[in-house]
Design a protein around this motif. Structure first.
Motif, PDB file in Angstrom:
ATOM      1  N   THR A   1       0.832  -1.200   0.000  1.00 63.04           N
ATOM      2  CA  THR A   1       0.000   0.000   0.000  1.00 63.04           C
ATOM      3  C   THR A   1       0.870   1.256   0.000  1.00 63.04           C
ATOM      4  N   GLY A   2       0.538   2.200  -0.866  1.00 61.40           N
ATOM      5  CA  GLY A   2       1.286   3.452  -0.925  1.00 61.40           C
ATOM      6  C   GLY A   2       2.368   3.472  -1.984  1.00 61.40           C
ATOM      7  N   CYS A   3       2.809   2.305  -2.442  1.00 59.06           N
ATOM      8  CA  CYS A   3       3.810   2.260  -3.511  1.00 59.06           C
ATOM      9  C   CYS A   3       3.176   2.762  -4.813  1.00 59.06           C
ATOM     10  N   ASN A   4       3.959   3.389  -5.653  1.00 64.51           N
ATOM     11  CA  ASN A   4       3.449   3.861  -6.935  1.00 64.51           C
ATOM     12  C   ASN A   4       3.384   2.712  -7.938  1.00 64.51           C
ATOM     13  N   ALA A   5       2.263   2.615  -8.614  1.00 72.82           N
ATOM     14  CA  ALA A   5       2.086   1.568  -9.619  1.00 72.82           C
ATOM     15  C   ALA A   5       3.044   1.807 -10.783  1.00 72.82           C
ATOM     16  N   THR A   6       3.662   0.751 -11.266  1.00 73.21           N
ATOM     17  CA  THR A   6       4.613   0.874 -12.377  1.00 73.21           C
ATOM     18  C   THR A   6       3.928   0.692 -13.734  1.00 73.21           C
ATOM     19  N   GLU A   7       2.665   0.311 -13.711  1.00 78.70           N
ATOM     20  CA  GLU A   7       1.916   0.144 -14.954  1.00 78.70           C
ATOM     21  C   GLU A   7       0.422   0.195 -14.657  1.00 78.70           C
ATOM     22  N   LYS A   8      -0.339   0.408 -15.685  1.00 78.88           N
ATOM     23  CA  LYS A   8      -1.791   0.374 -15.542  1.00 78.88           C
ATOM     24  C   LYS A   8      -2.254  -1.077 -15.625  1.00 78.88           C
ATOM     25  N   VAL A   9      -3.105  -1.475 -14.688  1.00 79.28           N
ATOM     26  CA  VAL A   9      -3.675  -2.828 -14.704  1.00 79.28           C
ATOM     27  C   VAL A   9      -5.186  -2.689 -14.769  1.00 79.28           C
ATOM     28  N   GLU A  10      -5.771  -3.263 -15.803  1.00 80.99           N
ATOM     29  CA  GLU A  10      -7.223  -3.169 -16.009  1.00 80.99           C
ATOM     30  C   GLU A  10      -7.785  -4.561 -16.273  1.00 80.99           C
ATOM     31  N   LEU A  11      -8.893  -4.851 -15.617  1.00 80.20           N
ATOM     32  CA  LEU A  11      -9.587  -6.120 -15.836  1.00 80.20           C
ATOM     33  C   LEU A  11     -10.796  -5.872 -16.735  1.00 80.20           C
ATOM     34  N   LYS A  12     -10.952  -6.725 -17.715  1.00 82.84           N
ATOM     35  CA  LYS A  12     -12.051  -6.571 -18.661  1.00 82.84           C
ATOM     36  C   LYS A  12     -13.297  -7.324 -18.190  1.00 82.84           C
TER      37      LYS A  12
ATOM     38  N   PHE B   1     -12.805  -2.877 -15.073  1.00 86.20           N
ATOM     39  CA  PHE B   1     -12.372  -2.323 -13.784  1.00 86.20           C
ATOM     40  C   PHE B   1     -10.877  -2.030 -13.822  1.00 86.20           C
ATOM     41  N   VAL B   2     -10.509  -0.796 -13.473  1.00 80.72           N
ATOM     42  CA  VAL B   2      -9.105  -0.398 -13.418  1.00 80.72           C
ATOM     43  C   VAL B   2      -8.587  -0.638 -11.996  1.00 80.72           C
ATOM     44  N   VAL B   3      -7.648  -1.555 -11.889  1.00 84.25           N
ATOM     45  CA  VAL B   3      -7.070  -1.872 -10.578  1.00 84.25           C
ATOM     46  C   VAL B   3      -6.142  -0.755 -10.119  1.00 84.25           C
ATOM     47  N   CYS B   4      -5.317  -0.253 -11.033  1.00 80.63           N
ATOM     48  CA  CYS B   4      -4.392   0.825 -10.697  1.00 80.63           C
ATOM     49  C   CYS B   4      -3.960   1.558 -11.949  1.00 80.63           C
ATOM     50  N   GLU B   5      -3.546   2.804 -11.771  1.00 79.45           N
ATOM     51  CA  GLU B   5      -3.025   3.614 -12.866  1.00 79.45           C
ATOM     52  C   GLU B   5      -1.529   3.809 -12.672  1.00 79.45           C
ATOM     53  N   GLU B   6      -0.776   3.766 -13.736  1.00 79.81           N
ATOM     54  CA  GLU B   6       0.664   3.954 -13.658  1.00 79.81           C
ATOM     55  C   GLU B   6       1.014   5.275 -12.975  1.00 79.81           C
ATOM     56  N   GLY B   7       1.912   5.201 -12.002  1.00 77.86           N
ATOM     57  CA  GLY B   7       2.379   6.395 -11.302  1.00 77.86           C
ATOM     58  C   GLY B   7       1.572   6.785 -10.084  1.00 77.86           C
ATOM     59  N   ASN B   8       0.381   6.198  -9.917  1.00 76.90           N
ATOM     60  CA  ASN B   8      -0.450   6.535  -8.762  1.00 76.90           C
ATOM     61  C   ASN B   8      -0.184   5.589  -7.592  1.00 76.90           C
ATOM     62  N   PRO B   9      -0.293   6.093  -6.357  1.00 79.02           N
ATOM     63  CA  PRO B   9      -0.093   5.230  -5.183  1.00 79.02           C
ATOM     64  C   PRO B   9      -1.157   4.135  -5.121  1.00 79.02           C
TER      65      PRO B   9
END
Length: 229
Positions: free
Chosen positions: A128-139, A174-182
């Protein structure tokens, strides 16, 4: 006969968690290592993993010594200026003990040290709190990697899921995380479930003192930094 610098009295600030005796023990251990080992390196670390770091230390088999912890205490042990350093040149590396850093005392050659540090890197699940290194999206559609028992837990993590004939189904993209965001706690858990590792545990050499030779390795830092900090 000149008085040994190592036996000089040390003034340490008070702390609630760890007492003066603990700090003094660290200072003494570092000073003993200064006398025992011909070389000392300052290194920075990213995404520390205690188990992996232990494995790294054990793999060296060099009889060296690592120190992690309070930068201030390590600086006191080495000396924070030319007037209070316990060995000529140590105050230079002391100035680079900032942020997530540590000390490595060794008998290894510089070439050997660079090789093992450069080659060591381990990917692990991001916290938790680490910056995402890539965008992960579930279809939208079936999530066959999860059993039906996982459906309530997935919903608690914010996933728009339902059971369809015993199969976990995502009812919308559903977007799990966006690149660069915590990463949120929920995102970190979902990435772990998906087996996606974004945290790179890496040790980077900053500088060294080998005998009387000081050397700076980290790009973007200048020797003048140690005089102005």
């Amino acid at each position: 006969m000149p008085k040994s610098k190592r036996n000089r009295a040390v003034t340490l600030s008070k702390t609630k968690k760890k007492g003066r005796e603990h700090k003094e023990a660290i200072v003494n251990s570092i000073r003993e290592s200064v006398e025992k080992y011909p070389s000392v390196y300052v290194f920075a670390f990213e995404n520390m993993r205690n188990l992996k770091f232990k494995q790294f230390r054990e793999s060296l088999n060099s009889g060296g010594r690592f120190f992690l912890g309070s930068n201030k205490v390590m600086q006191v042990a080495l000396g924070r200026s030319a007037s209070d350093e316990i060995k000529p040149g140590l105050y230079k590396i002391s100035k680079f003990l900032r942020g997530e850093t540590g000390l490595f005392f060794t008998t290894m050659s510089e070439e050997e040290v660079k090789k093992v540090f450069d080659e060591f890197e381990v990917y692990d699940f991001a916290r938790t709190g680490c910056n995402a290194t890539e965008k992960v999206e579930l279809k939208e559609g079936p999530l066959t990697e999860f059993s039906h028992e996982m459906e309530p837990f997935l919903r608690k993590q914010g996933l728009p899921v339902r059971l369809n004939k015993g199969v976990v189904e995502l009812i919308s993209d559903f977007v799990v995380c966006e690149e660069g965001n915590p990463l949120s706690p929920e995102s970190a858990r979902i990435l772990r479930l998906l087996g996606v590792k974004m945290a790179l545990f890496k040790l980077n050499l900053i500088c060294s003192l080998r005998g009387d030779d000081f050397e700076l390795y980290r790009e973007g830092l200048e020797v003048s930094d140690i005089e102005s900090s």
